[in-house]
Design an enzyme around this catalytic site. Sequence first.
Site, PDB file in Angstrom:
ATOM      1  CD  GLU A 324      41.098  49.111  26.116  1.00 45.28           C
ATOM      2  OE1 GLU A 324      41.296  48.856  27.312  1.00 45.28           O
ATOM      3  OE2 GLU A 324      40.203  48.564  25.450  1.00 45.28           O
ATOM      4  CG  HIS A 353      66.198  29.445  24.307  1.00 44.58           C
ATOM      5  ND1 HIS A 353      67.184  28.537  24.014  1.00 44.58           N
ATOM      6  CD2 HIS A 353      66.601  30.086  25.423  1.00 44.58           C
ATOM      7  CE1 HIS A 353      68.130  28.612  24.926  1.00 44.58           C
ATOM      8  NE2 HIS A 353      67.803  29.540  25.798  1.00 44.58           N
ATOM      9  CE  LYS A 457      32.696  46.480  23.918  1.00 48.93           C
ATOM     10  NZ  LYS A 457      32.497  47.376  25.076  1.00 48.93           N
TER      11      LYS A 457
END
Lengths: 531, 531
Positions: A324, A353, A457
């Site tokens: 960010e 793994h 938004k």
Amino acid sequence: MDSLALWNRYRECLCECPGLGVSVDYSRIWFPDGFFESMEPAIQRAFRQMAELEAGAVANPDEKRMVGHYWLRAPERAPDDAIRKAIETALRELKRFARNVHSGRIRPPRARKFENFLVIGIGGSSLGPQFVSRALWSPRDRMRAFFFDNTDPDGMDAVLAQIGQSGGLARTLVVVISKSGGTKETRNGMLEAELAFKRAGLSFARHAVAVTGDASELDRHARAAGWLQIFPMWDWVGGRTSELAAVGLLPAALQGLDVDGMLLGARYMDEATRVPVTRKNPAAVLALMWHHAGAGRGAKDMVVLPYKDRLELFSRYLQQLVMESLGKEHDLEGKVVEQGLAVYGNKGSTDQHAYVQQLRDGVNNFFVTFLEVLRDRHGRSSQVEPGVTSGDYLSGFLQGTRRALADKGRESLTVTVDHVDAMTIGRLIALYERAVGLYASLVGINAYHQPGVEAGKKAAAAVIGLQHKILQRLRTERAKSFTSEELAVAIGEPAEVETVHWVLRHLAANPDHRVKTRPGKTPFLTTYSAS
Amino acid sequence: MDSLALWNRYRECLCECPGLGVSVDYSRIWFPDGFFESMEPAIQRAFRQMAELEAGAVANPDEKRMVGHYWLRAPERAPDDAIRKAIETALRELKRFARNVHSGRIRPPRARKFENFLVIGIGGSSLGPQFVSRALWSPRDRMRAFFFDNTDPDGMDAVLAQIGQSGGLARTLVVVISKSGGTKETRNGMLEAELAFKRAGLSFARHAVAVTGDASELDRHARAAGWLQIFPMWDWVGGRTSELAAVGLLPAALQGLDVDGMLLGARYMDEATRVPVTRKNPAAVLALMWHHAGAGRGAKDMVVLPYKDRLELFSRYLQQLVMESLGKEHDLEGKVVEQGLAVYGNKGSTDQHAYVQQLRDGVNNFFVTFLEVLRDRHGRSSQVEPGVTSGDYLSGFLQGTRRALADKGRESLTVTVDHVDAMTIGRLIALYERAVGLYASLVGINAYHQPGVEAGKKAAAAVIGLQHKILQRLRTERAKSFTSEELAVAIGEPAEVETVHWVLRHLAANPDHRVKTRPGKTPFLTTYSAS
């Protein structure tokens, strides 16, 4: 490079500040001779910019804000007395509040004590508290932590069910955290929690505290409803650097963690990373190595592998802090640069793994940050084979992977800490906050805003607006069924047909808005009506 | 492209199999006209290779193994009767075992019932069970799940403490999972658990079951100790595709989840994705879109964003499935290709507040996979503002982010499911297993081995070997203190001085091996001795 050459390189490329308990090994980043010399003017400029920022310069020009998270652990550095006092008062208040909650002086109306707390927040108001809660958890914690960090109804139901199995809402304090006070996910979480308290016959206000900016929507709501207390957030602390403000310290104090230790660790790390001697400064070393590995434009991902289960969320915390801050379209001069540094990872040796196969053999688009913790556990270990403990294996796997990657030319950094405690967490937070700030200077971007978040938004708000129109129309013409295309025309939004279609699918899948559906031959011939 | 053009593209680029409950929208991958035609021969070849593999061809040539995870949900497709029967018997046995545990017919010696189970496994023997446990969790579960998935001593202590707060070891069944039976992390976890049971005065054998290959080290250990039961793993099931073998189904059955539903969902998805009609086949569509987005060489990362808290671990599950399968150095002809596809992500809308800033504005080195769940929650929702629910917001944020990214030219896929249940989980697993297999054919690599993992394990074993020599030497010359360099010479490994140094630091930080340290002026002058 043979083993002895690597050993000499390691000796030269180990940045260790005496007494700090954190070292950075950068011997496995293949920077060329002369790299540090060539970057010296740039990093010295970054040091100067950082010093100005710490002195109160407006370092976030488009938002006209100061950037003061460094003052949180050194209030005497705040640019004026009002800020210094605000920091000190907030810290005193939140510690007092936690003490009173623990002692039962502040208690819920229907139980003897608060035993749980539920943090409602998202992003910068949640990831730090979650990371620290997990990192410093012990069975001797004073309270148990829960989190709403999304607007997923089912996810909130699950957390409420878990609280139900752990003493119930009657013993739960709610901490609503939103700097702006207007974040929808957090607002929705608060309303869902209010409803759950109401259904349980409990007064939400007597269970709730807020952490928010002065006069925010949340601040006004909490005051009007008479919540237990309101703790401050300031415009000079960004969300992703707010862990050492009330955002992070209040939950930590409630859990019974050593908030003074966290602050002290950060303070010492700040002091060590303020020193403008490049190769003695671990934050500068990190910033320069990121710059080299990613060619100054995020050309490689940073894979973060803490070899310690407690630190599993550190990579997510860094993902936010780094991406960010550094993921920016424009540089400070307004030129389009599309900067960034992608971060991912969980923990070692578990991730070995999952994807070390690709890291060693596959596409070479990353560098690793190993995070090594020297101390294995609180008590003593038994042996899993003669002369070897589980912790020896964990250490062996880290070393083995570091070597296996280097053998194939893959780059890595190793950050080593002695053990995981509050001081260490404070140091790590401060180390990476400053590394991000210095890196931003190196590439000439503003690390302290997030303009790209607004578009999503706004687009989401437009979807909600369209949903209102859709429902209104369906209810006005109850007798009628519409395809998505017909309805988009009917509400006067023919160009928004795709959004209309997606909204209708979602409405029809849930009982709340009473939208019926009749399947068509294709998904686009399905019709919708109000029932 | 304007809204209506995008709508038409969406209509063309929606892959929906009737009755399957899963659709893939690939309208926001910017493949050019003619792309599908140009890839048609390659994807048809991939379909044929997959058909051979499903018929029992040795698809893992360097390990000489068949690849049969598709048979797990369609035993009648197994290449011979013995395999078919083994699958059916194992399923019957594990369901019977779970029933008997739930009823109390199989019960712990010192309590009425098993209430918890602790899975000890790593990688393919842990991520699937963890993903499914979280995805299908409900407060009505029959048992509570815990996991050891690492060799971190402190991490195991934390899980044991949590079990202590949840009924204790006396009520805990242990499920040790290791295909090879020789994975050190799992072996260490088992030994740490055995010790904890012993300290609690409990018989580990009466609490333990194994899932492992016939005659493995674990198999022999469990038989010798008289564990409750042993469930099979077969060499034709790879670890990362073992969720629908006993590895995943036993934990799921113990938790009380619908294992038949998981199998059925996978079976139906296998049928739908076996159809060699490219654009009607969601697995083929995914494989081709990954190929286009990453230019057939993993040039972009896949960011996985499930908008549903329950599915948060799906991205980690895919990280393993995709990266371990596709991250390969050589193609099938032995040419060095360094293939791969990096995967990361947590959940939406939470991650919007962490790094959508970078995705929208920053370095364009990724494509997103949105995972949309139409159904919001089990019950009904209240409104968070007039006419709007929390779930409407979640949907709005997904749509808003998809649009905001597309507006800036960033690519995305959207996989939509109706709701999250056992059938859906089975479908998603099968969808991605096949997409990975098809993609591997497209780029000509073996998806079913992991040769790159061995190097790190060997290097770790060498570290452990060196530790033995170090300790022996220190104990032989107790009176003497060594620097790292002196000790490397003393044990006859002067070239391994860096490893000696790292091992000594770790030994000195822990009390277990009684190694004393005396700090020097630099870390390299620190001396070590046995105490």
